[in-house]
Design an enzyme around this catalytic site. Structure first.
Site, short mmCIF file in Angstrom:
data_model
loop_
_atom_site.label_atom_id
_atom_site.label_comp_id
_atom_site.label_asym_id
_atom_site.label_seq_id
_atom_site.Cartn_x
_atom_site.Cartn_y
_atom_site.Cartn_z
N GLY A 16 15.15 48.70 48.92
CA GLY A 16 14.99 47.30 49.31
C GLY A 16 14.89 46.42 48.09
O GLY A 16 15.78 46.37 47.25
N THR A 18 14.78 43.02 45.73
CA THR A 18 15.73 41.92 45.64
C THR A 18 17.16 42.41 45.81
O THR A 18 17.95 41.81 46.55
CB THR A 18 15.59 41.19 44.29
OG1 THR A 18 14.24 40.78 44.12
CG2 THR A 18 16.49 39.98 44.24
N ALA A 19 17.53 43.51 45.15
CA ALA A 19 18.90 44.00 45.22
C ALA A 19 19.27 44.41 46.64
O ALA A 19 20.33 44.04 47.16
CB ALA A 19 19.09 45.17 44.26
N GLU A 52 12.25 36.43 38.18
CA GLU A 52 11.77 35.20 38.78
C GLU A 52 12.55 33.99 38.29
O GLU A 52 12.37 32.90 38.79
CB GLU A 52 10.29 35.02 38.45
CG GLU A 52 9.43 36.16 38.97
CD GLU A 52 7.95 35.84 38.97
OE1 GLU A 52 7.49 35.23 37.99
OE2 GLU A 52 7.28 36.18 39.94
N ALA A 53 13.42 34.17 37.31
CA ALA A 53 14.24 33.08 36.82
C ALA A 53 15.70 33.39 37.12
O ALA A 53 16.13 34.54 37.03
CB ALA A 53 14.04 32.88 35.32
N LYS A 81 15.13 24.89 37.59
CA LYS A 81 15.30 25.37 36.22
C LYS A 81 16.55 24.73 35.62
O LYS A 81 17.63 24.80 36.22
CB LYS A 81 15.44 26.90 36.20
CG LYS A 81 15.73 27.47 34.81
CD LYS A 81 15.99 28.96 34.88
CE LYS A 81 16.49 29.46 33.51
NZ LYS A 81 16.87 30.88 33.54
N THR A 341 19.85 37.06 33.76
CA THR A 341 21.10 37.50 34.37
C THR A 341 20.95 38.60 35.43
O THR A 341 21.94 38.97 36.05
CB THR A 341 22.05 38.03 33.27
OG1 THR A 341 21.37 39.04 32.49
CG2 THR A 341 22.51 36.91 32.36
N ILE A 343 19.46 38.86 38.53
CA ILE A 343 19.80 38.48 39.90
C ILE A 343 21.28 38.09 39.98
O ILE A 343 21.96 38.37 40.97
CB ILE A 343 18.88 37.35 40.40
CG1 ILE A 343 17.48 37.92 40.67
CG2 ILE A 343 19.42 36.69 41.66
CD1 ILE A 343 16.45 36.89 41.12
#
Length: 511
Positions: A16, A18-19, A52-53, A81, A341, A343
């Site tokens: 699971g 984020t990816a 988170e960025a 951002k 980079t 995400i």
């Protein structure tokens, strides 16, 4: 045969975070009518928050997934951002911002940097950043949506809340989540394709396509299919990280901060309800105890969590799609998150897979093209990250002396030579970082071109000064019309601190 008549392809997503949930959400929203999607994850296995960025292409993902921006930002405690501030990278106490957007106005014969270089030589030019709206807005802590995306931006997000937000959407679109740990993987004895995964409770989950989102373990792509790994740690020395969350002590600023230390760098990412912090470092030159002391001594507010540690290896799998398995996220590759980079690479792999999805069976031509595109993108991002370490005046520690003296990939060495000798930068195909990014970082790191394109000599004296002043004045005028970043967030996407404290666990880096 129509999409409704075709037998649904069975997609099994292992992992699971984020990816996994980015993959599930986009596949379900775009191809859900022809796919049967199962995501397997275990609450017993902690996920590594990839970050988170983010960077501006995430807006494209949100559009494809039909995600309302204000709702999304409110749910994940997001802020805007506009770029990254680099502190102590060229020299101790030096700072610069690598911002989104473009700087100045190009001519078809020469980029804006050439006009700026001539103006600088003649005393007409201001700081290079004064000609970039995103950079000026970041410095002045301002933000607003402008027509035609006149202000390029991305987000700071709570990675754990982001995964939960995507899970809710994916399950609403028909994705089936299965709780459990994968015990073993069964492959076909002749073809070598993955046939199924068996969980610890002995349940078996068969599929036509398997997507590996199991993080550094690479449970499917590596442990089952043995694709191998290409190590890049001789160029990127950092192999460890500590992360900690702190209370907000000021209104959130619209940029990430990266502060270089003696053997690595520290990130600071402002969210609506807290600040994400961490230290990426090389264990060869800094111990965990030293890293912890350095991190905790350089925080702006009281800690909310205990520092969370992580070890990693920079590099890439030799293949990202092999047989009927596609690796996405940390299972595919890891390039340290200096330029946010991680995400983006997840997003690119998902959209690439959507375009090449094997609805009629895996074709080797699709596999080869997917792998070639992925490697091209990874290598260009890798080189851009190496640039920050290689081009520097710092020689105050063994870490920085190694970085300054190391041999770099030839393509990067060529880019550095080209800019130093001619001021030229050329974007290759669809690589992520455009000319303005390379220019901002090379100038910021102290690489000044020896000359400029002679075509700009056609613009003399007062004409050149008028041109440069016009660009800078327009940027300044637009910037002054923008509201304060925090005020805009309160009006556009206000959010309350998460009620479930378990959702605020540490993440291991920023993307």
């Amino acid at each position: 045969m129509t999409g409704d008549e075709r037998k649904k392809q069975r997609v099994v997503i292992a992992g699971g975070g984020t990816a996994g949930w980015m993959t599930a959400a986009l596949l379900a929203r775009t191809l859900g009518r022809v796919l049967d999607i199962t995501l397997i994850e275990s609450d017993q296995i902690g996920t590594i928050g990839v970050g988170e960025a983010t960077i501006p292409p995430l807006l494209t993902y949100n559009q494809l997934a039909e995600i309302d921006e204000a709702t999304f930002m409110s749910k994940v405690q997001a802020t805007f951002k506009l770029g990254i501030e680099f502190v102590n990278w060229r020299d101790v106490d030096h700072r610069y911002i690598h911002s989104f957007g473009i700087t100045g106005k190009d001519h078809w014969t020469a980029g804006f940097q050439h006009f700026w270089l001539k103006g600088l030589a003649e005393g007409h030019a201001r700081d290079y950043g004064d000609y970039c709206l995103e950079l000026r807005a970041a410095e002045e802590n301002r933000f607003a949506h402008l027509p035609k995306l006149g202000l390029n931006y991305a987000y700071h997000v709570d990675a754990t809340l982001y995964a939960a937000f995507l899970r809710q959407r994916a399950e609403a679109d028909g994705v089936r989540r299965v709780e459990g740990k994968i015990d073993h993987v069964t492959t076909h004895p002749q073809s070598g394709d993955i046939e199924s995964v068996t969980l610890a409770d002995e349940s078996v989950h068969a599929g036509d396509l398997f997507i590996d989102c199991t993080g550094f373990r690479g449970l499917l792509i590596d442990q089952a299919l043995h694709v191998g790994f290409e190590d890049w740690s001789h160029w990127l020395l950092c192999d460890s990280a500590l992360a900690v969350q702190t209370e907000s002590t000021e209104a959130p600023i619209p940029y990430t901060r990266s502060t270089a230390h003696g053997a690595g760098w520290q990130w600071r990412i402002p969210l609506q309800h807290r600040v994400g912090n961490g230290l990426v470092f090389s264990s060869r030159y800094m111990s965990v105890d030293e890293a912890r002391e350095t991190l905790l001594a350089n925080l702006d507010g009281p800690t909310i969590t205990e520092p969370f540690s992580l070890r990693f290896r920079t590099g890439t799998r030799h293949q990202h799609w092999h047989k009927n398995c596609v690796a996405i996220g940390l299972s595919a590759a890891f390039v340290e998150p200096l330029e946010s980079t991680a995400i983006h690479l997840i997003q690119r792999s998902i959209t690439r897979l959507c375009r090449m999805f094997p609805l009629d069976g895996v074709r080797q031509s699709d596999v080869d093209e997917f792998n070639a595109q992925t490697r091209f993108e990874l290598e260009n991002i890798r080189d851009f990250i190496i640039l920050h370490y290689k081009v520097t005046n710092r020689r105050d520690t063994r870490f920085w002396r190694y970085c300054q003296d190391m041999e770099v990939p030839e393509d990067l060495a060529h880019r550095i030579r080209l800019f130093r000798e001619t001021g030229q930068v050329f974007r290759k195909q669809d690589e992520l970082f455009a000319e303005n990014s390379w220019i901002q970082v090379m100038l910021g790191q102290g690489l000044m071109p020896e000359g400029y394109h002679p075509i700009v000599d056609a613009m003399q004296g007062q004409e050149l000064q008028a041109f440069l002043d016009h660009v800078a004045d327009n940027v300044d005028r637009t910037m002054r019309g923008l509201p304060v970043h925090a005020d805009y967030i309160r009006q556009y996407c206000p959010a309350s601190p998460p009620k479930d404290k378990a959702m605020a666990k540490p993440v291991a880096g920023h993307a």
